[in-house]
Design a protein around this motif. Structure first.
Motif, PDB file in Angstrom:
ATOM      1  N   GLY A  19     -10.093  -1.327  18.232  1.00 14.21           N
ATOM      2  CA  GLY A  19     -10.401  -0.088  17.519  1.00 14.21           C
ATOM      3  C   GLY A  19     -11.408   0.696  18.325  1.00 14.21           C
ATOM      4  O   GLY A  19     -12.330   0.127  18.896  1.00 14.21           O
ATOM      5  N   ASP A  51     -12.648   3.797  17.012  1.00 13.69           N
ATOM      6  CA  ASP A  51     -13.209   4.839  16.165  1.00 13.69           C
ATOM      7  C   ASP A  51     -13.604   4.251  14.817  1.00 13.69           C
ATOM      8  O   ASP A  51     -12.764   4.106  13.921  1.00 13.69           O
ATOM      9  N   ASP A 104     -12.472   6.201  11.832  1.00 15.78           N
ATOM     10  CA  ASP A 104     -11.072   5.995  11.474  1.00 15.78           C
ATOM     11  C   ASP A 104     -10.928   4.742  10.616  1.00 15.78           C
ATOM     12  O   ASP A 104     -10.163   4.724   9.643  1.00 15.78           O
ATOM     13  N   SER A 105     -11.665   3.684  10.957  1.00 11.96           N
ATOM     14  CA  SER A 105     -11.616   2.455  10.166  1.00 11.96           C
ATOM     15  C   SER A 105     -12.225   2.653   8.785  1.00 11.96           C
ATOM     16  O   SER A 105     -11.721   2.111   7.795  1.00 11.96           O
ATOM     17  N   LEU A 142     -12.183   5.451   7.162  1.00 11.74           N
ATOM     18  CA  LEU A 142     -11.163   6.193   6.430  1.00 11.74           C
ATOM     19  C   LEU A 142     -10.082   5.249   5.933  1.00 11.74           C
ATOM     20  O   LEU A 142      -9.625   5.353   4.784  1.00 11.74           O
ATOM     21  N   GLY A 143      -9.664   4.306   6.787  1.00 11.56           N
ATOM     22  CA  GLY A 143      -8.652   3.340   6.376  1.00 11.56           C
ATOM     23  C   GLY A 143      -9.108   2.509   5.193  1.00 11.56           C
ATOM     24  O   GLY A 143      -8.342   2.274   4.243  1.00 11.56           O
ATOM     25  N   ASN A 169      -9.060   4.621   2.101  1.00 20.52           N
ATOM     26  CA  ASN A 169      -7.675   4.801   1.647  1.00 20.52           C
ATOM     27  C   ASN A 169      -7.179   3.561   0.907  1.00 20.52           C
ATOM     28  O   ASN A 169      -6.535   3.672  -0.146  1.00 20.52           O
ATOM     29  N   GLU A 174       0.223   5.351   9.174  1.00 19.14           N
ATOM     30  CA  GLU A 174      -0.767   6.305   9.677  1.00 19.14           C
ATOM     31  C   GLU A 174      -1.706   6.736   8.553  1.00 19.14           C
ATOM     32  O   GLU A 174      -1.261   7.113   7.467  1.00 19.14           O
ATOM     33  N   ARG A 175      -3.017   6.731   8.844  1.00 20.38           N
ATOM     34  CA  ARG A 175      -4.000   6.990   7.800  1.00 20.38           C
ATOM     35  C   ARG A 175      -4.452   8.453   7.754  1.00 20.38           C
ATOM     36  O   ARG A 175      -5.304   8.799   6.960  1.00 20.38           O
ATOM     37  N   THR A 176      -3.886   9.274   8.623  1.00 19.97           N
ATOM     38  CA  THR A 176      -4.298  10.674   8.681  1.00 19.97           C
ATOM     39  C   THR A 176      -3.293  11.576   7.962  1.00 19.97           C
ATOM     40  O   THR A 176      -2.202  11.150   7.578  1.00 19.97           O
ATOM     41  N   ARG A 186      -3.107   7.778   3.479  1.00 19.69           N
ATOM     42  CA  ARG A 186      -3.683   8.614   2.429  1.00 19.69           C
ATOM     43  C   ARG A 186      -2.971   8.343   1.105  1.00 19.69           C
ATOM     44  O   ARG A 186      -1.749   8.193   1.081  1.00 19.69           O
ATOM     45  N   THR A 191     -14.154  -2.401  10.246  1.00 19.90           N
ATOM     46  CA  THR A 191     -14.894  -1.177  10.549  1.00 19.90           C
ATOM     47  C   THR A 191     -15.934  -1.428  11.631  1.00 19.90           C
ATOM     48  O   THR A 191     -16.135  -0.613  12.532  1.00 19.90           O
TER      49      THR A 191
END
Length: 641
Positions: free
Chosen positions: A206, A208, A211-212, A214-215, A218, A293-295, A320, A572
């Motif tokens: 990883g 970012d 990004d983690s 955010l994951g 989610n 994809e988490r975006t 999401r 994360t």
């Protein structure tokens, strides 16, 4: 010891750790016409005459080969060599000298050996006792003309053992002079493989933390979807021995997509979310669509489609929450092997999935028991016109994002082909998966990058050979998941998760308190000692710095000891942890002066406390939102009862 005993002992040691390499040695005759073994001066051991152009060179100096190698290594003046890469092996003297005289002093954790000449390696096994290095658990041999074959095992095995991944900034390359001079191109490629392995290891961990985070957020907001939908584990081995076609969205898909129309009842069709519209626009209905994809933006993959009958969405809840609503068909939950999903404690089937949805489509086919798995559209490379995706891909056929960090790899036709770093990491993930596949994988991508372990075959030929028997994939899927609702217990799942959320939030708050206390102490030391020292106005308070470092190491040992906190946060934290550990572990090499070293360590500790502390605060916020969500879900169930 006579030569036959030396050979058999060496082969026995090699077989235990590298059985395939030992097998290849046993199956080949030694060609002694390319080398001449000569005795060193004073009988100090065998030496070697090897052809170089129109003449011969002596592989080692004429005197004692082992002493020569010892002096050569001493003159490299290494202070640390946590990961050591030998470019060349020869008769093994350099490696023997290093292991006996240098490895402990240089704190070596892993040794990687590249040797291009299998015949030379064979000769060494016959005349030198190498058992101590062949049996060594942290020495890894890659012998043969293709250094690229080492990429997947270095990343998947070598770097993950003995904490080597935390020392990737301290790789030391030791060229064996005669070996490198005989084949410089091979060893340049081997260097490139080593760099790629370290880079891809960092990418897979990883790159970012946001990004983690955010994951994780989610996943937590998707808890109702996870609780109320069946998991991929209900489908494990349900398609054992049935063929699957895994459809990605590479540009070559345009060449053979039409052939899928004829096999909807003779193969399980599993497609990436990006290839869904190209299929549907041609009247081809996949059985399973995968996505993780988490975006934002995934809604475009299903734009204009209203009929999802008989199509199942194998979806990872990293996405999401609204992504679930874009796909109007039935959902099947897929968990990745991330610590986040351990924290949930809800079994839905946990898969080790590579970095792309193409890797996910393959992995879903594998766990369902499909054999063979046929890949199409899996280019992992640019088309000749520079296109990156198939027609009808919602974001266009040429995505400029991929036209960065371009490199060349071997294509399916044996010629060089241009790819990029992200695609190359996807390819290596496939190769790691295929090393453990008991069945067959066919790469029917018409073009694209070669994936080691997959048999290259045109889709037409693969269909004719493997897709011959009719079956009903939709009925098989429906039968597998039909009992889910009768066994689901949302009340139980929400109650257990509510308790866990509150316990995790409490553990996070406790650690935030410790971070704040140590950060205040670190800032005071920075103000009173580090800054004056760096400005030349005083000496570094080494005693206070050393005390802080000891306490910080203790904090690092326990900051994720709480199981709930660890499960919720490790995915994360690991990207930053990898970066920090590699940087912190190389500080002694960068700063030989002790006062400078202590100052640098204090400053890095301050940064760590700030960054990790912020991650804990963000995760605490997610836990508090999750608590509110679960309370509302439980209230809704109580109201409906």
């Amino acid at each position: 010891m006579d030569s036959s005993a030396i050979y058999e002992n060496n082969l026995a040691a090699l077989s235990k750790r590298f059985p395939e390499l030992a097998k290849s040695i046993r199956m080949r005759e030694l060609d002694q016409s390319k080398f001449k073994v000569v005795l060193s001066e004073g009988g100090k051991g065998p030496n070697l005459l090897v052809p170089s152009g129109s003449s011969f060179i002596l592989y080692y100096e004429y005197g004692d080969p082992l002493a020569y190698c010892r002096d050569y290594l001493e003159n490299l003046k290494m202070t640390f060599a946590n990961i050591t890469v030998f470019m060349g092996f020869g008769l093994g003297y350099h490696l023997l000298a290093f292991v006996r005289l240098f490895a402990n002093r240089l704190q070596t954790r892993k040794i990687i050996v590249f040797e291009e000449n299998l015949n030379l390696f064979h000769l060494a096994l016959r005349i030198i006792d190498l058992t101590e290095v062949l049996a060594h658990p942290h020495i890894h041999f890659f012998v043969g003309p293709d250094p690229g074959a080492a990429l997947a095992p270095i990343r998947a095995e070598v770097l993950v053992e003995n904490e080597a991944v935390n020392f990737m900034r301290s790789v030391k390359v030791i060229p064996v002079p005669s070996g490198v001079s005989l084949n410089p191109d091979f060893y340049r490629k081997a260097m490139y493989v080593m760099r790629r392995a370290c880079r891809q290891m960092a990418m897979m961990t990883g790159n970012d933390p946001l990004d983690s985070l955010l994951g994780l957020d989610n996943i937590l907001m998707n808890i109702p979807k996870i609780v109320n939908n069946p998991g991929i584990d209900l489908l494990f081995d349900r398609f054992k021995g049935r063929p699957a076609v895994s459809v990605a969205a590479g540009p070559s898909l345009n060449k053979n997509i039409h052939l899928l129309k004829e096999i909807s009842n003779r193969a399980l069709i599993v497609c990436c979310d990006a290839s869904f519209l190209p299929l549907m626009n041609r009247g081809i209905r996949p059985h399973i669509v995968v996505g993780f994809e988490r975006t934002d933006g995934t809604e475009h993959f299903y734009r204009g489609i209203s009929d999802f009958d008989g199509i199942y969405y194998a979806i990872c809840p990293l996405v999401r929450p609204r992504t679930f609503d874009y796909f109007k068909g039935k959902k099947i939950i897929v968990h990745r092997r991330f610590s986040h999903f351990l924290w949930l404690g809800i079994s839905r089937g946990e898969l080790t999935i590579g970095p792309s949805v193409g890797n996910m489509a393959y992995k879903v086919s594998e766990v369902l028991g499909c054999d063979p798995i046929i890949l199409i559209g899996q280019d992992l490379a640019f088309a000749p016109d520079g296109n990156t995706h198939a027609k009808d891909m919602p974001f266009g056929e040429k995505d400029d994002f991929y036209h960065k960090d371009v490199l060349e790899v071997e294509g399916n036709d044996g010629s060089p082909i241009k790819t990029c770093i992200p695609w190359d990491s996807f390819r290596v993930a496939f190769e790691e998966d295929l090393r453990n596949l008991s069945g067959t994988c066919i790469n029917a991508t018409e073009g694209g990058a070669k994936i080691r372990g997959a048999e290259v075959m045109p889709l037409r030929a693969a269909i004719d050979r493997y897709c011959t028997q009719e079956f009903d994939p939709v009925s098989m899927i429906e039968d597998a998941i039909s009992g889910f609702q009768g066994n689901a217990d949302p009340q139980r799942d929400y109650s257990l998760l509510l308790d866990k959320t509150r316990l995790t939030a409490s553990g996070i708050r406790n650690m935030i308190g410790e971070f704040k206390t140590m950060l205040a102490r670190t800032r005071l030391l920075e103000k009173n000692s580090v800054h004056p020292f760096l400005q030349g106005n005083g000496a570094m308070d080494k005693k206070a710095a050393e005390s802080l470092i000891v306490d910080f190491i203790g904090l690092m040992d326990r900051y994720i000891k709480d199981e709930n906190v660890s499960d919720a946060m490790w995915h994360t934290l690991q990207a930053y942890s990898l970066w920090f550990n590699n940087r912190f572990n190389t500080l002694p090499e960068i700063y030989p002066d002790e006062e400078c070293l202590r100052a640098a360590q204090v400053l890095m500790i301050k940064d760590w406390l700030g960054v990790v502390g912020q991650m804990y605060l963000s995760t605490l916020d997610s836990m508090e939102k999750t608590e509110n969500l679960l309370v509302k879900e439980l209230a809704a169930l109580d109201g409906a009862a």
